[in-house]
Design an enzyme around this catalytic site. Structure first.
Site, PDB file in Angstrom:
ATOM      1  N   CYS A 159      89.528  51.809  78.479  1.00 31.32           N
ATOM      2  CA  CYS A 159      90.235  52.068  79.739  1.00 31.32           C
ATOM      3  C   CYS A 159      91.736  51.779  79.659  1.00 31.32           C
ATOM      4  O   CYS A 159      92.490  52.176  80.545  1.00 31.32           O
ATOM      5  CB  CYS A 159      89.604  51.270  80.864  1.00 31.32           C
ATOM      6  SG  CYS A 159      87.826  51.540  80.967  1.00 31.32           S
ATOM      7  N   HIS A 187      94.425  50.958  86.743  1.00 35.07           N
ATOM      8  CA  HIS A 187      93.171  51.559  86.297  1.00 35.07           C
ATOM      9  C   HIS A 187      92.156  51.477  87.431  1.00 35.07           C
ATOM     10  O   HIS A 187      91.933  50.410  88.007  1.00 35.07           O
ATOM     11  CB  HIS A 187      92.680  50.806  85.054  1.00 35.07           C
ATOM     12  CG  HIS A 187      91.277  51.137  84.673  1.00 35.07           C
ATOM     13  ND1 HIS A 187      90.819  52.429  84.609  1.00 35.07           N
ATOM     14  CD2 HIS A 187      90.215  50.342  84.350  1.00 35.07           C
ATOM     15  CE1 HIS A 187      89.539  52.418  84.248  1.00 35.07           C
ATOM     16  NE2 HIS A 187      89.155  51.167  84.093  1.00 35.07           N
ATOM     17  N   ASN A 222      84.904  55.266  87.894  1.00 37.66           N
ATOM     18  CA  ASN A 222      85.718  54.789  86.776  1.00 37.66           C
ATOM     19  C   ASN A 222      85.671  55.824  85.642  1.00 37.66           C
ATOM     20  O   ASN A 222      84.639  55.994  85.007  1.00 37.66           O
ATOM     21  CB  ASN A 222      85.161  53.434  86.311  1.00 37.66           C
ATOM     22  CG  ASN A 222      85.916  52.864  85.121  1.00 37.66           C
ATOM     23  OD1 ASN A 222      86.711  53.534  84.479  1.00 37.66           O
ATOM     24  ND2 ASN A 222      85.639  51.596  84.814  1.00 37.66           N
TER      25      ASN A 222
HETATM   26  N1  COA Z   1      72.212  48.721  93.229  1.00 37.51           N
HETATM   27  C1  COA Z   1      71.561  47.709  93.827  1.00 37.51           C
HETATM   28  N2  COA Z   1      71.455  46.494  93.273  1.00 37.51           N
HETATM   29  C2  COA Z   1      72.017  46.299  92.073  1.00 37.51           C
HETATM   30  C3  COA Z   1      72.705  47.313  91.395  1.00 37.51           C
HETATM   31  C4  COA Z   1      72.793  48.572  92.028  1.00 37.51           C
HETATM   32  N3  COA Z   1      73.439  49.611  91.477  1.00 37.51           N
HETATM   33  N4  COA Z   1      73.180  46.831  90.226  1.00 37.51           N
HETATM   34  C5  COA Z   1      72.793  45.543  90.172  1.00 37.51           C
HETATM   35  N5  COA Z   1      72.106  45.222  91.278  1.00 37.51           N
HETATM   36  C6  COA Z   1      71.491  43.935  91.629  1.00 37.51           C
HETATM   37  C7  COA Z   1      71.216  43.058  90.445  1.00 37.51           C
HETATM   38  O1  COA Z   1      70.005  43.395  89.835  1.00 37.51           O
HETATM   39  C8  COA Z   1      71.209  41.700  91.085  1.00 37.51           C
HETATM   40  O2  COA Z   1      69.953  41.512  91.688  1.00 37.51           O
HETATM   41  P1  COA Z   1      69.233  40.054  91.638  1.00 37.51           P
HETATM   42  O3  COA Z   1      70.168  39.136  92.355  1.00 37.51           O
HETATM   43  O4  COA Z   1      67.954  40.315  92.348  1.00 37.51           O
HETATM   44  O5  COA Z   1      69.095  39.745  90.183  1.00 37.51           O
HETATM   45  C9  COA Z   1      72.234  41.803  92.216  1.00 37.51           C
HETATM   46  O6  COA Z   1      72.404  43.214  92.445  1.00 37.51           O
HETATM   47  C10 COA Z   1      73.562  41.204  91.869  1.00 37.51           C
HETATM   48  O7  COA Z   1      73.957  41.648  90.604  1.00 37.51           O
HETATM   49  P2  COA Z   1      75.301  41.218  89.976  1.00 37.51           P
HETATM   50  O8  COA Z   1      75.457  41.852  88.620  1.00 37.51           O
HETATM   51  O9  COA Z   1      75.451  39.744  90.087  1.00 37.51           O
HETATM   52  O10 COA Z   1      76.318  41.921  90.996  1.00 37.51           O
HETATM   53  P3  COA Z   1      77.848  41.712  91.143  1.00 37.51           P
HETATM   54  O11 COA Z   1      78.163  41.209  92.482  1.00 37.51           O
HETATM   55  O12 COA Z   1      78.459  41.003  89.961  1.00 37.51           O
HETATM   56  O13 COA Z   1      78.373  43.231  91.092  1.00 37.51           O
HETATM   57  C11 COA Z   1      79.421  44.747  89.548  1.00 37.51           C
HETATM   58  C12 COA Z   1      78.158  43.998  89.927  1.00 37.51           C
HETATM   59  C13 COA Z   1      79.148  45.537  88.279  1.00 37.51           C
HETATM   60  C14 COA Z   1      79.782  45.717  90.672  1.00 37.51           C
HETATM   61  C15 COA Z   1      80.575  43.715  89.350  1.00 37.51           C
HETATM   62  O14 COA Z   1      80.174  42.689  88.478  1.00 37.51           O
HETATM   63  C16 COA Z   1      81.820  44.366  88.803  1.00 37.51           C
HETATM   64  O15 COA Z   1      82.497  45.095  89.501  1.00 37.51           O
HETATM   65  N6  COA Z   1      82.163  44.087  87.522  1.00 37.51           N
HETATM   66  C17 COA Z   1      83.253  44.784  86.852  1.00 37.51           C
HETATM   67  C18 COA Z   1      82.695  46.032  86.221  1.00 37.51           C
HETATM   68  C19 COA Z   1      83.739  46.982  85.760  1.00 37.51           C
HETATM   69  O16 COA Z   1      84.644  47.329  86.493  1.00 37.51           O
HETATM   70  N7  COA Z   1      83.607  47.452  84.512  1.00 37.51           N
HETATM   71  C20 COA Z   1      84.478  48.392  83.911  1.00 37.51           C
HETATM   72  C21 COA Z   1      85.774  47.747  83.580  1.00 37.51           C
HETATM   73  S1  COA Z   1      86.842  48.848  82.772  1.00 37.51           S
END
Ligand code: COA
Length: 325
Positions: free
Chosen positions: A111, A252, A282
Site C-alpha cells: 500500500c 492511503h 482498500n
Molecule cells: N463481520 C462480522 N464480524 C466480524 C467480521 C466481519 N466481516 N470480521 C471479524 N469479525 C468478528 C471477529 O470474528 C470477532 O468476533 P469474536 O469477538 O466473536 O471473536 C469480532 O468481529 C472482533 O474482531 P476483531 O478482529 O477484534 O475486530 P476489530 O475491531 O479489530 O476490527 C478490523 C477488525 C480488520 C476492521 C480492524 O482490526 C482494522 O481495521 N485493522 C486494520 C486493517 C487494515 O486496514 N489493513 C490494511 C492495511 S494497508
C-alpha cells in the site's frame, strides 16, 4: 529539477459490490463493516487486470496532460497483485499504451507502493536522468482474498490510478518539498500473502496451500495509527511546515477509522482529509492516485496548494511526502 504533476487518471472495474452482496458470501453485516471500516462498496474485477486498469489510468493521465506516450521516459508501476511474475506489469502497460521509448519496471511495497514510486521518480528526475515519468498504482487484490474469510475479504477492492510528472522549471512553484519513509520488515508477517512454494525435486518440506492474504488486523491498526502521524510530522518538519500550512492530507484509503485517528493525533481538521474508502474499499497502491485523480477532476486542487500524501501497509512499509501541487 522540480517535480510537477501534469496529469492524473484512474480506472475501476465496471462491477460494484455492496456490503449487502458480501453478506451472501460470508457471515457479516453492512453495519459491522461500515462501523469498523467506513466501507460500503468496492469495485471487483470480472476480467479487468492490473495491466489493463493501469494502462487505462495512464492513458487518461497522458490525455489530460496533452503528452504523447512516446514522450514518456519511464513507467513505474506499483503493484502487489500482478498477473505475471514476468514480464512485469509495467512492461505490459508500456506495450498497451505504446510508450516505446520508456524504461518500465514494477515496485512492490504494497500500500506504500505509489508513494515510494513517486519518491523514486523524484530521485530520477532530480538527477536529470529522465524528464517525463508515469507513476501508477494498480491492484486486483480480489484474487488474493480468501472469500470465506470475513476478516479480510470485506476490506479490499480493485482499481488503478496514475500520475504523469515532468521536470518543471525552477521558476515554478510545483515540487516535492520533503519526504519521510521507512520499512519494518521485522513485523512483516502481520500482513502477508504467500506465493508458490519451492517445488524442485530437492525440496522435502510439506507444502501448505495458503496462498491468500493473512492479516492480524489489530496489529496493523496499531501500526498505522502510530506510524502514519509520526511520518507525516517528520515530513512536515523537514519542510519547515506545520499541520496548519497543509491544504489537504491525501492518505492511503485503508479504513476511515485509521484516517480519523491520524487526523486526531495530528490535531488536524478532519475536513482536510478527503476520503473515498466508502466507495472503493482498500485498493492498496491504487488508493492515493485514484483519490488524487478524483480531487483533480473535481477541481479541488489548485496550483500552489500544499498537499501531504501518506501511505502505509504490508512490509511493513510507511511514508509521507509534502508536495506543492
Ligand atoms: N463481520 C462480522 N464480524 C466480524 C467480521 C466481519 N466481516 N470480521 C471479524 N469479525 C468478528 C471477529 O470474528 C470477532 O468476533 P469474536 O469477538 O466473536 O471473536 C469480532 O468481529 C472482533 O474482531 P476483531 O478482529 O477484534 O475486530 P476489530 O475491531 O479489530 O476490527 C478490523 C477488525 C480488520 C476492521 C480492524 O482490526 C482494522 O481495521 N485493522 C486494520 C486493517 C487494515 O486496514 N489493513 C490494511 C492495511 S494497508
Amino acid at each position: 529539477m522540480r517535480m510537477k504533476i501534469i496529469g492524473t487518471g484512474s480506472a475501476l472495474p465496471k462491477v460494484t459490490v455492496s456490503n449487502k452482496q458480501i453478506m451472501d458470501w460470508v457471515d457479516t453485516s453492512d453495519e459491522w463493516i461500515r462501523e469498523r471500516t467506513g466501507i460500503a462498496n468496492r469495485h471487483l474485477s470480472t476480467g479487468e487486470t492490473v495491466a489493463s486498469l493501469a494502462a487505462e489510468a495512464c492513458e487518461k493521465a497522458l490525455k489530460q496532460a496533452g503528452v504523447k506516450a512516446e514522450e514518456v521516459d519511464m513507467i513505474l508501476l506499483a503493484t502487489c497483485s500482478p498477473e505475471y511474475l514476468l514480464p512485469c506489469a509495467a512492461c505490459q502497460v508500456q506495450e498497451r499504451i505504446g510508450a516505446a521509448n520508456a524504461v518500465a519496471f514494477d515496485i512492490n511495497a504494497a500500500c506504500s507502493g505509489f508513494l515510494f514510486g513517486l519518491t523514486t521518480a523524484q530521485a530520477y528526475l532530480q538527477s536529470g536522468m529522465y524528464k517525463k515519468i508515469l507513476i501508477a498504482g494498480s491492484e486486483v487484490l480480489s484474487k488474493l482474498m480468501n472469500w470465506g474469510d470475513r476478516s479480510t475479504c470485506i476490506l479490499f477492492g480493485d482499481g488503478a490510478g496514475a500520475v504523469l510528472i515532468e521536470a518543471a522549471e525552477d521558476t515554478q512553484e510545483s515540487r516535492m518539498i520533503s519526504f519521510s519513509q521507512g520499512s519494518d520488515g521485522a513485523k512483516g508477517m502481520v500482513l502477508s500473502c504467500r506465493d508458490r512454494w519451492i517445488n524442485n525435486p530437492l525440496y522435502k518440506e510439506n507444502i501448505q496451500e495458503d496462498f491468500y492474504v493473512q492479516m492480524d488486523g489489530q496489529a496493523v491498526y496499531r501500526f498505522a495509527t502510530r506510524q502514519v502521524p509520526a511520518c507525516i510530522q517528520d515530513a512536515l518538519q523537514k519542510a519547515f511546515l506545520t499541520v496548519e500550512d497543509i491544504d489537504l492530507f491525501i492518505l492511503h484509503q485503508a479504513n476511515a477509522r485509521i484516517i480519523e485517528a491520524a487526523a486526531k493525533r495530528l490535531h488536524a481538521d478532519i475536513q482536510k482529509f478527503p476520503m473515498n474508502v466508502d466507495r472503493m474499499g482498500n485498493m492498496s497502491s491504487a488508493t492515493i492516485p485514484v483519490l488524487l485523480d478524483e480531487l483533480n477532476r473535481e477541481g479541488r486542487l489548485k496550483r500552489g496548494d500544499k498537499l501531504v500524501l501518506s501511505g502505509f501497509g504490508a512490509g511493513l512499509t510507511f511514508g509521507a511526502c509534502v508536495i506543492v501541487w
